[in-house]
Scaffold this motif. Structure first.
Motif, PDB file in Angstrom:
ATOM      1  N   GLU A   1       0.813  -1.216   0.000  1.00  0.00           N
ATOM      2  CA  GLU A   1       0.000   0.000   0.000  1.00  0.00           C
ATOM      3  C   GLU A   1       0.846   1.265   0.000  1.00  0.00           C
ATOM      4  O   GLU A   1       0.445   2.290  -0.569  1.00  0.00           O
ATOM      5  CB  GLU A   1      -0.934  -0.003   1.213  1.00  0.00           C
ATOM      6  CG  GLU A   1      -1.952   1.116   1.212  1.00  0.00           C
ATOM      7  CD  GLU A   1      -2.911   0.998   2.387  1.00  0.00           C
ATOM      8  OE1 GLU A   1      -3.926   1.724   2.385  1.00  0.00           O
ATOM      9  OE2 GLU A   1      -2.647   0.184   3.306  1.00  0.00           O
ATOM     10  N   GLN A   2       2.031   1.187   0.598  1.00  0.00           N
ATOM     11  CA  GLN A   2       2.895   2.374   0.654  1.00  0.00           C
ATOM     12  C   GLN A   2       3.425   2.775  -0.710  1.00  0.00           C
ATOM     13  O   GLN A   2       3.891   3.908  -0.908  1.00  0.00           O
ATOM     14  CB  GLN A   2       4.062   2.151   1.626  1.00  0.00           C
ATOM     15  CG  GLN A   2       5.104   1.146   1.171  1.00  0.00           C
ATOM     16  CD  GLN A   2       4.692  -0.304   1.415  1.00  0.00           C
ATOM     17  OE1 GLN A   2       3.581  -0.559   1.895  1.00  0.00           O
ATOM     18  NE2 GLN A   2       5.580  -1.232   1.110  1.00  0.00           N
ATOM     19  N   GLN A   3       3.360   1.844  -1.694  1.00  0.00           N
ATOM     20  CA  GLN A   3       3.825   2.157  -3.044  1.00  0.00           C
ATOM     21  C   GLN A   3       2.708   2.683  -3.950  1.00  0.00           C
ATOM     22  O   GLN A   3       2.955   2.982  -5.111  1.00  0.00           O
ATOM     23  CB  GLN A   3       4.457   0.913  -3.683  1.00  0.00           C
ATOM     24  CG  GLN A   3       5.655   0.367  -2.920  1.00  0.00           C
ATOM     25  CD  GLN A   3       6.289  -0.829  -3.623  1.00  0.00           C
ATOM     26  OE1 GLN A   3       6.219  -0.949  -4.851  1.00  0.00           O
ATOM     27  NE2 GLN A   3       6.917  -1.711  -2.864  1.00  0.00           N
TER      28      GLN A   3
ATOM     29  N   ARG B   1      -2.092   7.983  -5.212  1.00  0.00           N
ATOM     30  CA  ARG B   1      -3.254   8.503  -5.915  1.00  0.00           C
ATOM     31  C   ARG B   1      -2.890   9.725  -6.757  1.00  0.00           C
ATOM     32  O   ARG B   1      -3.405   9.907  -7.859  1.00  0.00           O
ATOM     33  CB  ARG B   1      -4.335   8.910  -4.898  1.00  0.00           C
ATOM     34  CG  ARG B   1      -4.720   7.803  -3.930  1.00  0.00           C
ATOM     35  CD  ARG B   1      -5.538   6.728  -4.599  1.00  0.00           C
ATOM     36  NE  ARG B   1      -5.938   5.693  -3.650  1.00  0.00           N
ATOM     37  CZ  ARG B   1      -6.610   4.603  -3.964  1.00  0.00           C
ATOM     38  NH1 ARG B   1      -6.944   4.402  -5.230  1.00  0.00           N
ATOM     39  NH2 ARG B   1      -6.924   3.719  -3.048  1.00  0.00           N
ATOM     40  N   ALA B   2      -2.009  10.554  -6.229  1.00  0.00           N
ATOM     41  CA  ALA B   2      -1.655  11.792  -6.930  1.00  0.00           C
ATOM     42  C   ALA B   2      -0.932  11.498  -8.242  1.00  0.00           C
ATOM     43  O   ALA B   2      -1.208  12.118  -9.274  1.00  0.00           O
ATOM     44  CB  ALA B   2      -0.796  12.667  -6.030  1.00  0.00           C
TER      45      ALA B   2
ATOM     46  N   ASN C   1      -0.922   8.509  -9.702  1.00  0.00           N
ATOM     47  CA  ASN C   1      -1.585   7.395 -10.382  1.00  0.00           C
ATOM     48  C   ASN C   1      -0.603   6.248 -10.639  1.00  0.00           C
ATOM     49  O   ASN C   1      -0.473   5.733 -11.753  1.00  0.00           O
ATOM     50  CB  ASN C   1      -2.225   7.851 -11.700  1.00  0.00           C
ATOM     51  CG  ASN C   1      -3.162   6.789 -12.278  1.00  0.00           C
ATOM     52  OD1 ASN C   1      -3.684   5.948 -11.543  1.00  0.00           O
ATOM     53  ND2 ASN C   1      -3.368   6.822 -13.582  1.00  0.00           N
ATOM     54  N   THR C   2       0.100   5.854  -9.580  1.00  0.00           N
ATOM     55  CA  THR C   2       1.067   4.765  -9.677  1.00  0.00           C
ATOM     56  C   THR C   2       0.617   3.610  -8.785  1.00  0.00           C
ATOM     57  O   THR C   2      -0.020   3.812  -7.745  1.00  0.00           O
ATOM     58  CB  THR C   2       2.461   5.217  -9.247  1.00  0.00           C
ATOM     59  OG1 THR C   2       2.414   5.703  -7.892  1.00  0.00           O
ATOM     60  CG2 THR C   2       2.988   6.308 -10.163  1.00  0.00           C
ATOM     61  N   ILE C   3       0.958   2.401  -9.229  1.00  0.00           N
ATOM     62  CA  ILE C   3       0.713   1.194  -8.451  1.00  0.00           C
ATOM     63  C   ILE C   3       2.014   0.415  -8.357  1.00  0.00           C
ATOM     64  O   ILE C   3       2.945   0.660  -9.128  1.00  0.00           O
ATOM     65  CB  ILE C   3      -0.396   0.334  -9.090  1.00  0.00           C
ATOM     66  CG1 ILE C   3       0.040  -0.139 -10.480  1.00  0.00           C
ATOM     67  CG2 ILE C   3      -1.709   1.096  -9.170  1.00  0.00           C
ATOM     68  CD1 ILE C   3      -0.936  -1.130 -11.100  1.00  0.00           C
ATOM     69  N   PRO C   4       2.107  -0.530  -7.429  1.00  0.00           N
ATOM     70  CA  PRO C   4       3.364  -1.277  -7.269  1.00  0.00           C
ATOM     71  C   PRO C   4       3.729  -2.052  -8.529  1.00  0.00           C
ATOM     72  O   PRO C   4       2.915  -2.813  -9.052  1.00  0.00           O
ATOM     73  CB  PRO C   4       3.067  -2.220  -6.108  1.00  0.00           C
ATOM     74  CG  PRO C   4       1.965  -1.566  -5.352  1.00  0.00           C
ATOM     75  CD  PRO C   4       1.137  -0.868  -6.380  1.00  0.00           C
TER      76      PRO C   4
ATOM     77  N   GLN D   1      -4.443  -1.601  -7.414  1.00  0.00           N
ATOM     78  CA  GLN D   1      -4.597  -0.209  -7.011  1.00  0.00           C
ATOM     79  C   GLN D   1      -4.722  -0.035  -5.507  1.00  0.00           C
ATOM     80  O   GLN D   1      -4.707   1.087  -5.005  1.00  0.00           O
ATOM     81  CB  GLN D   1      -5.813   0.405  -7.712  1.00  0.00           C
ATOM     82  CG  GLN D   1      -7.156  -0.197  -7.339  1.00  0.00           C
ATOM     83  CD  GLN D   1      -7.529  -1.369  -8.224  1.00  0.00           C
ATOM     84  OE1 GLN D   1      -6.666  -2.132  -8.655  1.00  0.00           O
ATOM     85  NE2 GLN D   1      -8.823  -1.501  -8.507  1.00  0.00           N
ATOM     86  N   TYR D   2      -4.845  -1.140  -4.772  1.00  0.00           N
ATOM     87  CA  TYR D   2      -4.913  -1.067  -3.306  1.00  0.00           C
ATOM     88  C   TYR D   2      -3.666  -1.639  -2.646  1.00  0.00           C
ATOM     89  O   TYR D   2      -3.621  -1.756  -1.417  1.00  0.00           O
ATOM     90  CB  TYR D   2      -6.144  -1.818  -2.801  1.00  0.00           C
ATOM     91  CG  TYR D   2      -7.439  -1.263  -3.329  1.00  0.00           C
ATOM     92  CD1 TYR D   2      -7.948  -0.046  -2.871  1.00  0.00           C
ATOM     93  CD2 TYR D   2      -8.160  -1.944  -4.308  1.00  0.00           C
ATOM     94  CE1 TYR D   2      -9.137   0.471  -3.373  1.00  0.00           C
ATOM     95  CE2 TYR D   2      -9.349  -1.439  -4.800  1.00  0.00           C
ATOM     96  CZ  TYR D   2      -9.827  -0.230  -4.330  1.00  0.00           C
ATOM     97  OH  TYR D   2     -11.006   0.277  -4.825  1.00  0.00           O
ATOM     98  N   GLY D   3      -2.685  -2.030  -3.430  1.00  0.00           N
ATOM     99  CA  GLY D   3      -1.450  -2.571  -2.882  1.00  0.00           C
ATOM    100  C   GLY D   3      -1.503  -4.046  -2.569  1.00  0.00           C
ATOM    101  O   GLY D   3      -0.624  -4.556  -1.867  1.00  0.00           O
TER     102      GLY D   3
END
Length: 311
Positions: free
Chosen positions: A71-73, A76-77, A79-82, A94-96
């Motif tokens: 989740e830390q990765q 929202r600003a 628009n990145t996901i792990p 999108q929720y980690g």
């Protein structure tokens, strides 16, 4: 000369097939042809891999699919996901949450929905088809008119309408909606094969000998009419997977996304599919591949069991 040679080779091949099938049961003869059919082999391998992954998913999944370990990765600003990384081969959603673990556990839900929906639909179709084919007359007319009404509505639209009737959507409502759509398919097919059996020589001979009607139906007609229905069940499994995924995609499945399901994963990824298409690519690819496997096996079974299709 060339045409005569080709014709002779074809006749020799047919004769060889007939000789090899002589004295062999229908099931053994069909299995012999299936083993030589590359389409069946490919479909069977896909299904076997799917079932094996579904059964071993709790063991193979490296992480809890509900835990937001990355989740830390998620930003929202930006628009990145792990992204894919060590211990997370497909990255996160999108929720980690681990995408690979969710795909594996999602195969269990997909298999459960498809099998249960097909079994329930097959059971209901057998009852209706048996009533219509065995008794005929007004019973046949009533059952078939109900089946005609249901078949006149597109299957997915009918499944969505049935699923929307429930106040609370769960996995069971998806199974029930998909199963009800399949009932008239199996019922009409069994009814047709039962009517064909009614006019067969062995049934007419049994009636002439005074055999009870119930014994004729359950001992002579029904066993010989089940072959096409079983083959159709294999093909319907592919449709059940797609319909169940569509219902979950539309939000008519289980509301709790801690238990992953491929259609539900597709629905959750639609808002960010432009920037992160992999979130939709993997579950969509799994749905297509598994549906293809059941379709290939079903078509191969139909070709192997139908004498008119034997080559």
């Amino acid at each position: 000369m060339v045409l005569k040679t080709q014709r002779k080779e074809r006749i020799d091949a047919l004769a060889e097939t007939a000789a090899s099938d002589a004295g062999v049961s229908l099931a053994a003869s069909a299995w012999r042809r299936l083993k030589r059919n590359p389409v069946f082999v490919v479909g069977a391998v896909i299904i076997a891999a799917f079932v094996l992954l579904a059964l071993l998913a709790p063991v193979l999944a490296p992480h809890d699919p509900a835990q937001r370990l990355l989740e830390q990765q998620v930003s929202r600003a930006d628009n990145t996901i792990p992204p894919p990384q060590e211990g997370f081969p497909f990255g996160g959603d999108q929720y980690g949450r681990d995408l690979f673990s969710r795909l594996l556990l999602g195969s269990q839900q997909t298999l459960l929905v498809a099998v249960l929906a097909t079994v329930i639909g097959l059971g209901g179709g057998l009852v209706l088809g048996l009533l219509a084919g065995a008794f005929g007359g007004w019973v046949d007319a009533v059952v078939m008119r109900i089946a005609d009404v249901m078949l006149s509505v597109p299957s997915l639209l009918l499944a969505v309408s049935i699923g929307a009737l429930f106040a609370q959507q769960t996995q069971f409502t998806v199974i029930l909606a998909v199963a009800i759509v399949q009932v008239p398919i199996f019922g009409r097919l069994l009814r047709g094969t039962m009517l064909a059996q009614r006019a067969s020589d062995h049934v007419l001979a049994a009636r002439a000998l005074g055999v009870k009607e119930s014994a004729i139906v359950f001992r002579h007609m029904l066993p010989n009419a089940l072959g096409p229905v079983i083959v159709q069940a294999t093909l319907v499994l592919a449709v059940a997977i797609i319909d169940a995924a569509a219902l979950s995609f539309l939000g008519l499945g289980a509301a709790d996304d801690s238990v992953p399901e491929w259609g539900q994963m597709l629905g959750g990824a639609q808002n960010i599919i432009d920037s992160h298409p992999q979130l939709a690519f993997w579950p969509a690819g799994c749905i297509i591949l598994v549906a293809l496997g059941f379709t290939l096996v079903g078509e191969s079974l139909r070709d192997a069991l139908d004498p008119k299709r034997r080559r």
